[in-house]
Motif scaffolding. Structure first.
Motif, PDB file in Angstrom:
ATOM      1  N   ILE A  78       2.099  -4.511  -8.479  1.00 34.56           N
ATOM      2  CA  ILE A  78       1.794  -5.351  -7.318  1.00 34.56           C
ATOM      3  C   ILE A  78       3.002  -5.430  -6.393  1.00 34.56           C
ATOM      4  O   ILE A  78       2.883  -5.308  -5.167  1.00 34.56           O
ATOM      5  N   VAL A  81       3.396  -2.060  -4.416  1.00 36.63           N
ATOM      6  CA  VAL A  81       2.478  -1.856  -3.294  1.00 36.63           C
ATOM      7  C   VAL A  81       2.798  -2.821  -2.153  1.00 36.63           C
ATOM      8  O   VAL A  81       2.661  -2.467  -0.976  1.00 36.63           O
ATOM      9  N   GLU A  82       3.242  -4.034  -2.485  1.00 36.53           N
ATOM     10  CA  GLU A  82       3.613  -4.979  -1.432  1.00 36.53           C
ATOM     11  C   GLU A  82       4.870  -4.523  -0.703  1.00 36.53           C
ATOM     12  O   GLU A  82       4.965  -4.641   0.531  1.00 36.53           O
ATOM     13  N   GLU A  85       3.883  -1.702   1.638  1.00 35.14           N
ATOM     14  CA  GLU A  85       3.202  -2.189   2.834  1.00 35.14           C
ATOM     15  C   GLU A  85       4.171  -2.923   3.768  1.00 35.14           C
ATOM     16  O   GLU A  85       4.061  -2.808   4.989  1.00 35.14           O
ATOM     17  N   PRO A  91      -2.099   1.281   2.892  1.00 33.96           N
ATOM     18  CA  PRO A  91      -2.495   1.090   1.489  1.00 33.96           C
ATOM     19  C   PRO A  91      -2.704   2.407   0.747  1.00 33.96           C
ATOM     20  O   PRO A  91      -2.405   2.503  -0.437  1.00 33.96           O
ATOM     21  N   MET A 121      -4.645  -6.872 -10.727  1.00 38.67           N
ATOM     22  CA  MET A 121      -4.411  -6.649  -9.304  1.00 38.67           C
ATOM     23  C   MET A 121      -5.561  -7.193  -8.464  1.00 38.67           C
ATOM     24  O   MET A 121      -5.348  -7.883  -7.459  1.00 38.67           O
ATOM     25  N   HIS A 126      -5.553  -7.935  -4.613  1.00 40.73           N
ATOM     26  CA  HIS A 126      -5.163  -6.576  -4.255  1.00 40.73           C
ATOM     27  C   HIS A 126      -6.286  -5.579  -4.526  1.00 40.73           C
ATOM     28  O   HIS A 126      -6.054  -4.466  -5.008  1.00 40.73           O
ATOM     29  N   GLU A 128      -8.133  -4.010  -2.278  1.00 37.19           N
ATOM     30  CA  GLU A 128      -8.048  -2.844  -1.388  1.00 37.19           C
ATOM     31  C   GLU A 128      -7.097  -1.797  -1.954  1.00 37.19           C
ATOM     32  O   GLU A 128      -7.366  -0.596  -1.889  1.00 37.19           O
ATOM     33  N   GLU A 129      -5.993  -2.238  -2.533  1.00 39.13           N
ATOM     34  CA  GLU A 129      -5.025  -1.297  -3.110  1.00 39.13           C
ATOM     35  C   GLU A 129      -5.623  -0.568  -4.309  1.00 39.13           C
ATOM     36  O   GLU A 129      -5.380   0.627  -4.502  1.00 39.13           O
TER      37      GLU A 129
END
Length: 245
Positions: A78, A81-82, A85, A91, A121, A126, A128-129
C-alpha cells in the motif's frame, strides 16, 4: 539524499549475499511494526526507478509473503503504490512496480498470501490499484493464469474473498478490460474440476450482476462474448442459470 544512501546500502547488501528472508524479519518487519512502512516504500521506489535494483525489490516482497508476513507485505505494498502515485505515476504504472513480485509469489505457491494482501488493499480503499495490478499481470505480463490462481485462492481461502473477486472483476470489466477478465475466468475454470466450478460461476455471475446494476449491460455482454470466444461457453451459460435462480 537519504533514499540514495539507503539504495546504495541496499545494493551493497546484495553483493554481500544477504539472506533476504532474514533481512525481512530483522529489518523490514521491524520497520513496519514501528509504522515506518513509508520509509520502506521510499527505499523500494528508489530501488525500482533509480538504482537498478528492481530485482531485489521483487525478491524482498516475495520473501515477505513466503515467510508469512502478510500484514507487513500489505502495509508495504500500500505504501509503495501511494508513493508511486504521489510521484505522479498512474495507478497502472504503480501496479507495474509490484506486479513482478505478485507473479513470483504465486509461482512459488503463495497465491493465498497474495490474495490476502489484495483483500487488505481493497478493504483499505485501494481497489483501483488491485484492479490495475490484475489487469497489468493478465495483459502486459501475459499471465492470466496467475490472476486465476490468486482469485481461486481468494474465493476458497480468504474471508470475503468471493465478494472481493467479483468486485474487482466487475470494476475491470466496466473499465473496458473485457479480454483480461474473460481470460482470467477461463483460466480459473480450467484449473478447477467440474464438481468445483460452481465457485467460478458464482463469481462470474456476481460480477455480471454488478455490471448490470451499474447500468453497464453492454460491458457484461462484451465480457460474455469474449469469454465464449476463449472457450468459456459453459461459464456464460452457467452464470446465466445462476442469475436466474
Amino acid at each position: 539524499e537519504r533514499s540514495r544512501g539507503l539504495g546504495d546500502v541496499y545494493k551493497r547488501q546484495v553483493l554481500l549475499g544477504l539472506n533476504l528472508e532474514e533481512f525481512c524479519r530483522d529489518v523490514v518487519v521491524r520497520m513496519v511494526e514501528q509504522k515506518n512502512e513509508v520509509s520502506v516504500a521510499k527505499l523500494e521506489l528508489y530501488a525500482i526507478t533509480k538504482s537498478g535494483a528492481a530485482q531485489l525489490v521483487q525478491q524482498l516482497s516475495v520473501a515477505l509473503l513466503c515467510s508469512g508476513h502478510v500484514r507487513h507485505a500489505a502495509a508495504v505494498t500500500i505504501a509503495v503504490v501511494e508513493e508511486c502515485e504521489d510521484a505522479g505515476m498512474s495507478p497502472m504504472t504503480a501496479a507495474a512496480c509490484v506486479a513482478p513480485a505478485v507473479i513470483a509469489a504465486v509461482d512459488d505457491g503463495h497465491g493465498h498470501e497474495v490474495a490476502m494482501v489484495q483483500k487488505i488493499m481493497v478493504d483499505n480503499g485501494h481497489k483501483e490499484e488491485v484492479v490495475c495490478m490484475t489487469v497489468y499481470i493478465a495483459r502486459d505480463m501475459g499471465r492470466p493464469d496467475v490472476v486465476a490462481i490468486g482469485t481461486l485462492d481468494a474465493i476458497e481461502a480468504v474471508e470475503g474473498g468471493e465478494d472481493m473477486a467479483a468486485g474487482v472483476a466487475a470494476a475491470a470489466m466496466m473499465k473496458g478490460f473485457h479480454d483480461e477478465v474473460a481470460a482470467a475466468a477461463v483460466n480459473m475454470n480450467r484449473l478447477v474440476s467440474n464438481n468445483r466450478n460452481d465457485c467460478v460461476i458464482k463469481v462470474v455471475a456476481a460480477a455480471a450482476v454488478q455490471g448490470v446494476e451499474s447500468n453497464r449491460p453492454s460491458d457484461v455482454v462484451k465480457d460474455s462474448a469474449d469469454r465464449a470466444a476463449r472457450g468459456g461457453r459453459d461459464l456464460v451459460s452457467g452464470s446465466l442459470r445462476y442469475m436466474e435462480h
